[in-house]
Each structure stands twice: as structure tokens, then as C-alpha cells.
Design a protein around this motif. Structure first.
Motif, short mmCIF file in Angstrom:
data_model
loop_
_atom_site.label_atom_id
_atom_site.label_comp_id
_atom_site.label_asym_id
_atom_site.label_seq_id
_atom_site.Cartn_x
_atom_site.Cartn_y
_atom_site.Cartn_z
N PHE A 64 0.84 -1.20 0.00
CA PHE A 64 0.00 0.00 0.00
C PHE A 64 0.87 1.24 0.00
N LEU A 65 0.37 2.27 -0.64
CA LEU A 65 1.06 3.54 -0.77
C LEU A 65 0.56 4.49 0.30
N THR A 66 1.47 5.10 1.03
CA THR A 66 1.11 6.06 2.06
C THR A 66 2.23 7.09 2.15
N ARG A 67 2.10 8.01 3.07
CA ARG A 67 3.15 9.01 3.29
C ARG A 67 3.85 8.71 4.60
N SER A 68 5.18 8.89 4.61
CA SER A 68 5.96 8.56 5.78
C SER A 68 7.29 9.30 5.74
N THR A 69 7.98 9.30 6.87
CA THR A 69 9.33 9.85 6.92
C THR A 69 10.38 8.75 6.77
N ALA A 70 9.95 7.50 6.65
CA ALA A 70 10.87 6.36 6.50
C ALA A 70 11.58 6.43 5.15
N ARG A 71 12.83 5.96 5.15
CA ARG A 71 13.62 5.97 3.93
C ARG A 71 14.02 4.56 3.54
N SER A 72 14.24 4.35 2.24
CA SER A 72 14.69 3.06 1.74
C SER A 72 15.45 3.26 0.45
N GLU A 73 16.43 2.42 0.24
CA GLU A 73 17.20 2.45 -1.01
C GLU A 73 16.48 1.69 -2.12
N GLN A 74 15.62 0.73 -1.75
CA GLN A 74 14.88 -0.04 -2.74
C GLN A 74 13.72 0.80 -3.28
N THR A 75 13.39 0.58 -4.54
CA THR A 75 12.27 1.29 -5.16
C THR A 75 11.34 0.30 -5.84
N ILE A 76 10.14 0.78 -6.14
CA ILE A 76 9.15 -0.04 -6.82
C ILE A 76 8.37 0.86 -7.77
N ASP A 77 8.01 0.30 -8.93
CA ASP A 77 7.14 1.03 -9.86
C ASP A 77 5.70 0.77 -9.45
N TRP A 78 4.98 1.82 -9.14
CA TRP A 78 3.61 1.71 -8.65
C TRP A 78 2.63 1.78 -9.80
N ASP A 79 1.36 1.52 -9.52
CA ASP A 79 0.31 1.47 -10.55
C ASP A 79 0.12 2.79 -11.29
N ASP A 80 0.47 3.89 -10.67
CA ASP A 80 0.27 5.19 -11.32
C ASP A 80 1.44 5.58 -12.23
N GLY A 81 2.42 4.67 -12.38
CA GLY A 81 3.55 4.93 -13.27
C GLY A 81 4.73 5.59 -12.58
N GLU A 82 4.58 5.98 -11.34
CA GLU A 82 5.66 6.62 -10.59
C GLU A 82 6.51 5.57 -9.89
N THR A 83 7.72 5.95 -9.53
CA THR A 83 8.63 5.08 -8.78
C THR A 83 8.72 5.62 -7.36
N TYR A 84 8.48 4.72 -6.38
CA TYR A 84 8.48 5.11 -4.97
C TYR A 84 9.45 4.22 -4.20
N PRO A 85 9.98 4.73 -3.08
CA PRO A 85 10.76 3.84 -2.21
C PRO A 85 9.84 2.80 -1.59
N VAL A 86 10.35 1.57 -1.39
CA VAL A 86 9.54 0.49 -0.84
C VAL A 86 10.19 -0.01 0.45
N ILE A 87 9.36 -0.25 1.46
CA ILE A 87 9.82 -0.77 2.74
C ILE A 87 9.09 -2.07 2.99
N ASP A 88 9.84 -3.15 3.20
CA ASP A 88 9.25 -4.46 3.49
C ASP A 88 8.96 -4.57 4.98
N VAL A 89 7.74 -4.98 5.31
CA VAL A 89 7.34 -5.16 6.71
C VAL A 89 6.99 -6.62 6.94
N GLU A 90 7.14 -7.06 8.19
CA GLU A 90 6.85 -8.45 8.52
C GLU A 90 5.37 -8.72 8.66
N ILE A 91 4.62 -7.72 9.11
CA ILE A 91 3.20 -7.93 9.37
C ILE A 91 2.45 -6.63 9.12
N SER A 92 1.26 -6.76 8.58
CA SER A 92 0.39 -5.61 8.34
C SER A 92 -1.04 -6.03 8.67
N SER A 93 -1.98 -5.16 8.39
CA SER A 93 -3.38 -5.51 8.66
C SER A 93 -3.87 -6.66 7.79
#
Length: 87
Positions: A23-52
Motif C-alpha cells: 500500500f502507498l502512504t506518506r511517511s518519513t521512513a527511507r529506503s534504497e529499494q524502489t518499486i514502480d507503482w500502478d500510477d507509473g511513478e517510482t516510490y521507495p519500498v519498505i518491506d514489513v513483517e506484518i500488516s493488517s
């Protein structure tokens, strides 16, 4: 408002690998990894162990506590003997 006091707040993708959910949200977290999202933009991606999507409480797979055993033990110690003697 002072300009250089606040952290950079930007769009970030959080990815739950266990559930295959991102899911895409706003945060102050940083990551070197990126992902191409559905809207065509590239965003940093953070892997989490557990979510909702994978947390047992939200998915309905939460383990129930054995309260019946506690009640039976209480009645065995305090309730059963006294109830029989009262009649």
C-alpha cells in the motif's frame, strides 16, 4: 513555521511479503529499494513483517484463550463442593 526543523515527509510503499500486499502512504521512513507503482511513478519500498492483511487480529485467525478450563478449575476448587452442601 520554521523551514529546516521538520523531517522530509514523502510517499512510500509498504509491502507485506507474507500476505502479498502493498500500500502507498506518506511517511518519513527511507529506503534504497524502489518499486514502480500502478500510477507509473517510482516510490521507495519498505518491506514489513506484518500488516493488517496478515495480522491474526484483523484476519479473524486470532487464537482464543481457553477460558472454559479456567472456569472449570475455579468451580472444582470453590464452587462445586459448596453448592452440594447448601441443599
Amino acid at each position: 513555521m520554521q523551514q529546516d526543523k521538520h523531517p522530509d515527509y514523502h510517499a512510500v510503499v509498504f509491502r507485506d511479503r507474507a500476505a502479498g500486499y502493498a500500500f502507498l502512504t506518506r511517511s518519513t521512513a527511507r529506503s534504497e529499494q524502489t518499486i514502480d507503482w500502478d500510477d507509473g511513478e517510482t516510490y521507495p519500498v519498505i518491506d514489513v513483517e506484518i500488516s493488517s492483511e496478515s495480522h491474526p487480529f484483523y484476519t479473524g485467525k486470532a487464537r482464543q484463550v481457553d477460558t472454559e478450563g479456567r472456569i472449570a478449575r475455579f468451580e472444582r476448587r470453590y464452587g462445586q463442593a459448596d453448592a452440594g452442601d447448601a441443599t
